[in-house]
Enzyme design. Structure first.
Site, mmCIF file in Angstrom:
data_model
loop_
_atom_site.group_PDB
_atom_site.id
_atom_site.type_symbol
_atom_site.label_atom_id
_atom_site.label_comp_id
_atom_site.label_asym_id
_atom_site.label_seq_id
_atom_site.Cartn_x
_atom_site.Cartn_y
_atom_site.Cartn_z
ATOM 1 N N HIS A 69 2.748 -5.444 -4.266
ATOM 2 C CA HIS A 69 1.460 -6.135 -4.196
ATOM 3 C C HIS A 69 0.474 -5.414 -5.113
ATOM 4 O O HIS A 69 0.110 -4.263 -4.873
ATOM 5 C CB HIS A 69 0.914 -6.130 -2.764
ATOM 6 C CG HIS A 69 1.758 -6.904 -1.804
ATOM 7 N ND1 HIS A 69 1.637 -6.774 -0.437
ATOM 8 C CD2 HIS A 69 2.742 -7.815 -1.998
ATOM 9 C CE1 HIS A 69 2.493 -7.584 0.167
ATOM 10 N NE2 HIS A 69 3.179 -8.227 -0.765
ATOM 11 N N THR A 82 0.826 -1.205 0.000
ATOM 12 C CA THR A 82 0.000 0.000 0.000
ATOM 13 C C THR A 82 0.863 1.258 0.000
ATOM 14 O O THR A 82 1.713 1.438 0.867
ATOM 15 C CB THR A 82 -0.912 0.021 1.242
ATOM 16 O OG1 THR A 82 -1.626 -1.217 1.315
ATOM 17 C CG2 THR A 82 -1.899 1.172 1.165
ATOM 18 N N ASP A 110 4.924 -8.880 4.994
ATOM 19 C CA ASP A 110 5.587 -9.555 3.884
ATOM 20 C C ASP A 110 6.953 -8.912 3.647
ATOM 21 O O ASP A 110 7.065 -7.688 3.586
ATOM 22 C CB ASP A 110 4.725 -9.452 2.623
ATOM 23 C CG ASP A 110 5.279 -10.287 1.478
ATOM 24 O OD1 ASP A 110 5.943 -11.307 1.747
ATOM 25 O OD2 ASP A 110 5.045 -9.904 0.317
#
Length: 372
Positions: free
Chosen positions: A217, A191, A315
């Site tokens: 991501h 994000t 992650d």
């Protein structure tokens, strides 16, 4: 006290569905709905929501134009809903450039395993952004949202400032190049990552002597469009990684969405391997920073500078841990400049990250470390 949410979408059905999902969580309250960008601007000013969800394509005024106006008049975290098409991906990237901080596919069930997971995903994203808004539920005077997250400069202006950045070093971040040898730069983010990656990559010279491995991501429909946009703006080459790509200096390889990216071979002839995400059924993220970084440790050992940027979750922590055990350097974005301080915090509190830098000066530090 619940976080206040404004929903903007021209579909009555979608507004109703998002309202139902959000209000299943007691911490979230939908305080208003708008069916176009013009109404969104008015309601954003009068209702002062903590977060706005925004459609891209709407009549009267589209979502991108509305984001620009809202960020100029009454800055607030905005999450975009976008169709999983090439045009939808490009429009979403435009919205992020205009000031939106996150996005989800319009059919967000497509990136979740089931309806419950999709519901929790949306609720979590909205609450995370609400908590990051410095104006939420606080009696303490803080910097405005735009000060906290530097106003989005146009990508063309970022690119044109390359020469100035080459000569600039922030006085609070003295350069202490370690004289360590490197063979690769690796960056992981989620994000807030598209804007953060842009800020770094546009600053790197075409003569950058190492390959760059990037994991962001992002849905499969978005990664090619994002890589192409970066390639148009940067002095280095940026591409969506393909199976069999040989790593070349001055080229950045973006992991394709919906898959896992591995680096294999010897340091002098390393190549990309793209594998089906089902092979790692226990891994949530597709692509995953952990999987890619762990593969880098097998090829380059400790000759890697690993950088973890803004993102939700943890992650990258275990992949960075493996790299560091072999002698790699690990850096993380600082909390103040992160849209979401999840991934950088994970490597920082685990004592894996050696340095924390704000995103405005991360590229300068990378150049000082790797080019000297």
């Amino acid at each position: 006290m619940a976080y206040r949410i404004l929903i903007v979408d021209d579909s009555t059905f979608f507004r109703r569905r998002i309202t139902q999902i959000l209000q299943e969580d007691a911490e979230l309250q939908v305080v208003g709905e708008a069916k176009n960008g013009m109404e969104a601007i008015s309601l954003a000013q009068s209702l002062k929501p903590d977060v706005i969800t925004m459609d891209v394509e709407m009549p009267v005024m589209d979502g991108i134009s509305a984001v620009k106006k809202i960020m100029a008049l009454c800055p607030v975290p905005i999450i975009m809903f976008s169709s999983l098409t090439h045009d939808g991906a490009s429009a979403t990237l435009d919205a992020l450039d205009a000031g939106a901080v996150d996005f989800l596919p319009k059919k967000f069930e497509d990136i979740a395993l089931n309806r419950k997971e999709a519901t929790l995903l949306l609720q979590q994203r909205v609450k995370t952004l609400a908590r990051k808004n410095p104006n939420v539920h606080s009696s303490v005077v803080k910097r405005s949202f735009t000060d906290r997250f530097e106003p989005r400069q146009s990508l063309s202006s970022l690119s044109s400032r390359n020469d100035q950045h080459d000569k600039y070093s922030h006085p609070s971040y003295p350069s202490h190049a370690s004289k360590k040898s490197y063979k690769c730069l690796a960056i992981g983010t989620s994000t807030g990552g598209p804007v953060a990656l842009q800020k770094i990559l546009v600053d790197l010279p075409s003569s950058f002597p190492y390959p760059i491995i990037m994991v962001q991501h992002m849905p499969a429909a978005f990664t090619e469009a994002f890589a192409n946009r970066l390639n148009d703006l940067c002095n280095i080459t940026v591409k969506e990684a393909k199976n069999g790509d040989l790593l070349s200096p001055g080229t950045a390889y973006l992991a394709p969405g919906g898959c896992q990216m591995l680096v294999e071979g010897r340091p002098s002839s390393a190549h990309i391997r793209i594998v089906d995400a089902d092979r790692y059924s226990d891994i949530t993220y597709k692509p995953s920073v952990d999987i890619t970084f762990k593969s880098l440790s097998s090829v380059f050992g400790g000759d890697v500078l690993g950088v973890i940027l803004t993102g939700m979750g943890a992650d990258g922590r275990e992949g960075c841990r493996e790299l560091k055990l072999l002698g790699a350097k690990i850096w993380a974005q600082d909390e103040k400049s992160s849209v979401v301080y999840g991934m950088p915090q994970a490597v920082t509190v685990a004592n894996i990250a050696e340095q924390n830098y704000d995103i405005e000066h991360m590229s300068q530090q990378i150049k000082s470390e790797m080019l000297n």
